[in-house]
Design a protein around this motif. Structure first.
Motif, PDB file in Angstrom:
ATOM      1  N   CYS A 151       0.825  -1.216   0.000  1.00 58.07           N
ATOM      2  CA  CYS A 151       0.000   0.000   0.000  1.00 58.07           C
ATOM      3  C   CYS A 151       0.858   1.265   0.000  1.00 58.07           C
ATOM      4  O   CYS A 151       1.809   1.371   0.764  1.00 58.07           O
ATOM      5  N   VAL A 152       0.514   2.218  -0.843  1.00 61.41           N
ATOM      6  CA  VAL A 152       1.236   3.497  -0.874  1.00 61.41           C
ATOM      7  C   VAL A 152       0.435   4.613  -0.182  1.00 61.41           C
ATOM      8  O   VAL A 152       0.783   5.777  -0.271  1.00 61.41           O
ATOM      9  N   LYS A 153      -0.637   4.227   0.495  1.00 63.62           N
ATOM     10  CA  LYS A 153      -1.420   5.177   1.295  1.00 63.62           C
ATOM     11  C   LYS A 153      -1.928   6.354   0.462  1.00 63.62           C
ATOM     12  O   LYS A 153      -1.803   7.499   0.864  1.00 63.62           O
ATOM     13  N   CYS A 154      -2.467   6.024  -0.699  1.00 67.43           N
ATOM     14  CA  CYS A 154      -2.978   7.100  -1.559  1.00 67.43           C
ATOM     15  C   CYS A 154      -4.398   7.496  -1.185  1.00 67.43           C
ATOM     16  O   CYS A 154      -4.897   8.516  -1.609  1.00 67.43           O
ATOM     17  N   TYR A 155      -5.057   6.677  -0.399  1.00 64.76           N
ATOM     18  CA  TYR A 155      -6.460   6.879  -0.027  1.00 64.76           C
ATOM     19  C   TYR A 155      -7.410   6.794  -1.235  1.00 64.76           C
ATOM     20  O   TYR A 155      -8.567   7.201  -1.156  1.00 64.76           O
ATOM     21  N   GLY A 156      -6.897   6.261  -2.339  1.00 62.86           N
ATOM     22  CA  GLY A 156      -7.715   6.167  -3.546  1.00 62.86           C
ATOM     23  C   GLY A 156      -8.904   5.247  -3.344  1.00 62.86           C
ATOM     24  O   GLY A 156     -10.002   5.498  -3.860  1.00 62.86           O
ATOM     25  N   CYS A 157      -8.718   4.156  -2.573  1.00 62.41           N
ATOM     26  CA  CYS A 157      -9.811   3.208  -2.335  1.00 62.41           C
ATOM     27  C   CYS A 157     -10.975   3.913  -1.653  1.00 62.41           C
ATOM     28  O   CYS A 157     -12.139   3.664  -1.946  1.00 62.41           O
ATOM     29  N   ARG A 158     -10.655   4.824  -0.754  1.00 60.71           N
ATOM     30  CA  ARG A 158     -11.719   5.571  -0.082  1.00 60.71           C
ATOM     31  C   ARG A 158     -12.281   6.664  -0.991  1.00 60.71           C
ATOM     32  O   ARG A 158     -13.487   6.858  -1.076  1.00 60.71           O
ATOM     33  N   PHE A 170      -5.036   0.108   8.791  1.00 64.35           N
ATOM     34  CA  PHE A 170      -5.663   0.926   7.746  1.00 64.35           C
ATOM     35  C   PHE A 170      -6.684   0.104   6.954  1.00 64.35           C
ATOM     36  O   PHE A 170      -7.837   0.482   6.796  1.00 64.35           O
ATOM     37  N   HIS A 171      -6.238  -1.057   6.491  1.00 64.51           N
ATOM     38  CA  HIS A 171      -7.081  -1.849   5.584  1.00 64.51           C
ATOM     39  C   HIS A 171      -8.230  -2.535   6.316  1.00 64.51           C
ATOM     40  O   HIS A 171      -9.319  -2.700   5.765  1.00 64.51           O
ATOM     41  N   LEU A 172      -7.965  -2.915   7.570  1.00 69.12           N
ATOM     42  CA  LEU A 172      -9.033  -3.595   8.303  1.00 69.12           C
ATOM     43  C   LEU A 172     -10.078  -2.607   8.811  1.00 69.12           C
ATOM     44  O   LEU A 172     -11.272  -2.931   8.853  1.00 69.12           O
ATOM     45  N   ALA A 196      -8.934   1.284  -8.706  1.00 71.62           N
ATOM     46  CA  ALA A 196      -8.209   2.539  -8.456  1.00 71.62           C
ATOM     47  C   ALA A 196      -6.924   2.309  -7.677  1.00 71.62           C
ATOM     48  O   ALA A 196      -6.125   3.227  -7.521  1.00 71.62           O
ATOM     49  N   CYS A 197      -6.727   1.101  -7.172  1.00 73.67           N
ATOM     50  CA  CYS A 197      -5.561   0.849  -6.314  1.00 73.67           C
ATOM     51  C   CYS A 197      -4.297   0.731  -7.157  1.00 73.67           C
ATOM     52  O   CYS A 197      -4.167  -0.180  -7.959  1.00 73.67           O
ATOM     53  N   PRO A 198      -3.347   1.659  -6.974  1.00 74.97           N
ATOM     54  CA  PRO A 198      -2.132   1.614  -7.800  1.00 74.97           C
ATOM     55  C   PRO A 198      -1.251   0.418  -7.449  1.00 74.97           C
ATOM     56  O   PRO A 198      -0.333   0.089  -8.200  1.00 74.97           O
ATOM     57  N   SER A 199      -1.516  -0.223  -6.307  1.00 73.66           N
ATOM     58  CA  SER A 199      -0.667  -1.331  -5.889  1.00 73.66           C
ATOM     59  C   SER A 199      -1.298  -2.689  -6.159  1.00 73.66           C
ATOM     60  O   SER A 199      -0.779  -3.711  -5.706  1.00 73.66           O
ATOM     61  N   ASP A 200      -2.410  -2.707  -6.866  1.00 73.42           N
ATOM     62  CA  ASP A 200      -3.077  -3.969  -7.212  1.00 73.42           C
ATOM     63  C   ASP A 200      -3.372  -4.851  -6.004  1.00 73.42           C
ATOM     64  O   ASP A 200      -3.175  -6.069  -6.040  1.00 73.42           O
ATOM     65  N   ILE A 201      -3.785  -4.251  -4.922  1.00 73.92           N
ATOM     66  CA  ILE A 201      -4.181  -5.029  -3.741  1.00 73.92           C
ATOM     67  C   ILE A 201      -5.599  -5.550  -3.994  1.00 73.92           C
ATOM     68  O   ILE A 201      -6.466  -4.781  -4.416  1.00 73.92           O
ATOM     69  N   PRO A 202      -5.854  -6.850  -3.767  1.00 74.37           N
ATOM     70  CA  PRO A 202      -7.193  -7.384  -4.084  1.00 74.37           C
ATOM     71  C   PRO A 202      -8.249  -6.939  -3.074  1.00 74.37           C
ATOM     72  O   PRO A 202      -8.816  -7.738  -2.331  1.00 74.37           O
TER      73      PRO A 202
HETATM   74  S1  SF4 Z   1      -5.949   2.361  -3.065  1.00 73.82           S
HETATM   75 FE1  SF4 Z   1      -4.493   0.705  -2.597  1.00 73.82          FE
HETATM   76  S2  SF4 Z   1      -2.524   1.769  -2.286  1.00 73.82           S
HETATM   77 FE2  SF4 Z   1      -4.116   3.344  -2.161  1.00 73.82          FE
HETATM   78  S3  SF4 Z   1      -4.602   3.490   0.034  1.00 73.82           S
HETATM   79 FE3  SF4 Z   1      -6.056   2.045  -0.843  1.00 73.82          FE
HETATM   80  S4  SF4 Z   1      -5.094   0.039  -0.528  1.00 73.82           S
HETATM   81 FE4  SF4 Z   1      -3.480   1.560  -0.263  1.00 73.82          FE
END
Ligand code: SF4
Ligand code: SF4
Ligand code: SF4
Lengths: 270, 135
Positions: free
Chosen positions: A163-170, A201-203, A222-228
């Motif tokens: 995770c790069v903490k972009c907050y994009g998921c939110r 953060f994720h939980l 939207a996740c730049p890190s391809d986290i599922p």
């Molecule tokens: S979109 Fe992906 S990289 Fe960005 S905060 Fe959420 S989990 Fe982390």
């Protein structure tokens, strides 16, 4: 399919039933969300498809929230797939939108898209176009469930560490509308620091999504890190179903068991 | 009621991610990453996601400032440029070219950065040129 939607949106605009119609639009070689306010504009209407079906979907429900907050007395039309409509039902339930001010124009997704999304409801109620297909199995979730606990833990910690903490998921999530976000509460998530607090953060996000996530998949895209991420929220959704027989946005008027004070309601689920 | 999504390019770094700035009645209300952009494919970093906030931020510097008697004061561009030119000349004359360093920016064009390093090397005579991302 697109012609039927165009015609329907045109009728609503012509009859003055809506102030505008929210849907994607193809302009300048890109697909962008748009508020169509005149019938002539509808020639650029798009269903969120760029090179393949559904690959350019945007959080239309979120745009509706923005408009509704400023113009609560005006009625808007909106293009909905199954997930978008689940989103609207959830937002009605959470008092973020007024169903009397929204006219949904629904399309059913193709079997291919339903499969790619592993979708529980690949069609909206009252679709005007497209043939509804059956819900899909949840292979991604089952793959993780098949791991033992240690393997599962390792899998998710590995994923979260990207995770790069972009907050994009939110930020992209149509179900994230709170004025104060727990992910910005400094007791939970440090501010201005990397790496992000793992797995808090994720939980935290997963728990807050438990009775809200409508599985549109926009966060994962939207996740730049391809986290599922979608798999993670599908899992929390599945726990809600197993424990309470509740799935966010499937039934229009259903209250969330998490908003009921007192003992847990009886299971209604399968 | 005027709601628009304006396609534009992020000014924060050299990647050139595309996004839409959401504008409602002339006010920026959000940033939406462009999914059809081959550069960022619907993704952004935290800076890009918050572009709509800095554009309208009260904290944004809109005019040059000079610190006078310990306090930052807004001044005209002429005064700021005269002051900077005079100080650069004095420092170079008194302490030599290498007493001056330059910070390039990710928020300007390649050509502007080229000009800056040219100015550093050819006019001031130093190769102390670095980039703001290292701050
Ligand atoms: S979109 Fe992906 S990289 Fe960005 S905060 Fe959420 S989990 Fe982390
Ligand atoms: S989640 Fe379901 S309704 Fe939404 S795009 Fe995918 S298949 Fe369609
Ligand atoms: S799938 Fe992701 S973006 Fe969509 S509602 Fe769930 S958490 Fe939000």
């Amino acid at each position: 399919m697109i012609e039927i939607v165009r015609q329907k949106a045109g009728e609503l605009l012509n009859q003055g039933k809506i102030k505008g119609f929210i849907a994607p639009s193809r302009e300048n070689g890109h697909v962008a969300p748009r508020l169509f306010t005149r019938v002539e504009e509808l020639s650029t209407l798009n269903l969120g498809d760029s090179s393949s079906e559904g690959d350019a979907r945007y959080p239309l429900d979120k745009i509706l929230i923005t408009l509704h907050r400023k113009y609560p007395d005006d009625c808007f039309g909106i293009l909905v797939r199954g997930c978008d409509q689940r989103g609207l039902y959830t937002l009605y339930r959470l008092n973020q939108l007024n169903p009397d001010r929204v006219i949904e124009v629904g399309i059913a997704c193709s079997p291919g898209l339903a499969k790619a999304c592993e979708c529980l409801k690949p069609f909206p109620d009252d679709a005007v176009a497209g043939d509804p297909v059956a819900p899909e199995g949840q292979k991604a979730v089952e793959m993780v469930e098949d791991m033992d606990m240690a393997g599962r833990f390792e899998f998710w910690m590995d994923q979260f560490s990207k995770c790069v903490k972009c907050y994009g998921c939110r930020d992209i999530c149509p179900m994230c509308f709170c004025n104060e976000c727990s992910l910005e509460c400094k007791d939970l998530v440090s501010k201005g620091d990397l790496p992000v607090d793992i797995p808090v953060f994720h939980l935290v996000r997963a728990m807050h999504m438990a009775d809200r996530c409508i599985d549109c998949g926009l966060c994962e895209e939207a996740c730049p890190s391809d986290i599922p991420l979608r798999t993670l929220y599908k899992k929390t959704g599945r726990i809600m179903d197993e424990e309470f027989g509740f799935t966010s946005g499937i039934n229009k008027h259903e209250k969330s068991p998490l908003s009921i004070m007192g003992p847990a309601p009886d299971k209604k689920g399968p | 009621m005027d709601y628009q999504n304006i396609l534009t390019t992020c000014t924060y770094c050299g990647c050139g991610c595309n996004f839409f700035l959401e504008v409602l009645d002339g006010e920026l209300t959000g940033t939406i990453p462009c999914k059809t952009s081959p550069v960022n494919e619907g993704k952004l970093c935290i800076k890009g996601w918050n572009v709509h906030e800095f554009v309208q931020s009260d904290k944004r510097l809109k005019r040059p400032m000079i610190r006078k008697n310990g306090n930052l004061e807004e001044v005209s561009w002429d005064e700021a440029l005269d002051y900077t030119a005079a100080r650069l000349k004095t420092v170079k004359a008194e302490k030599g070219s290498d007493a001056v360093g330059f910070f390039a920016s990710a928020k300007v064009t390649c050509e502007e950065n080229y000009l800056m390093q040219k100015f550093a090397r050819a006019a001031v005579g130093t190769n102390s040129v670095d980039h703001c991302a290292r701050l």
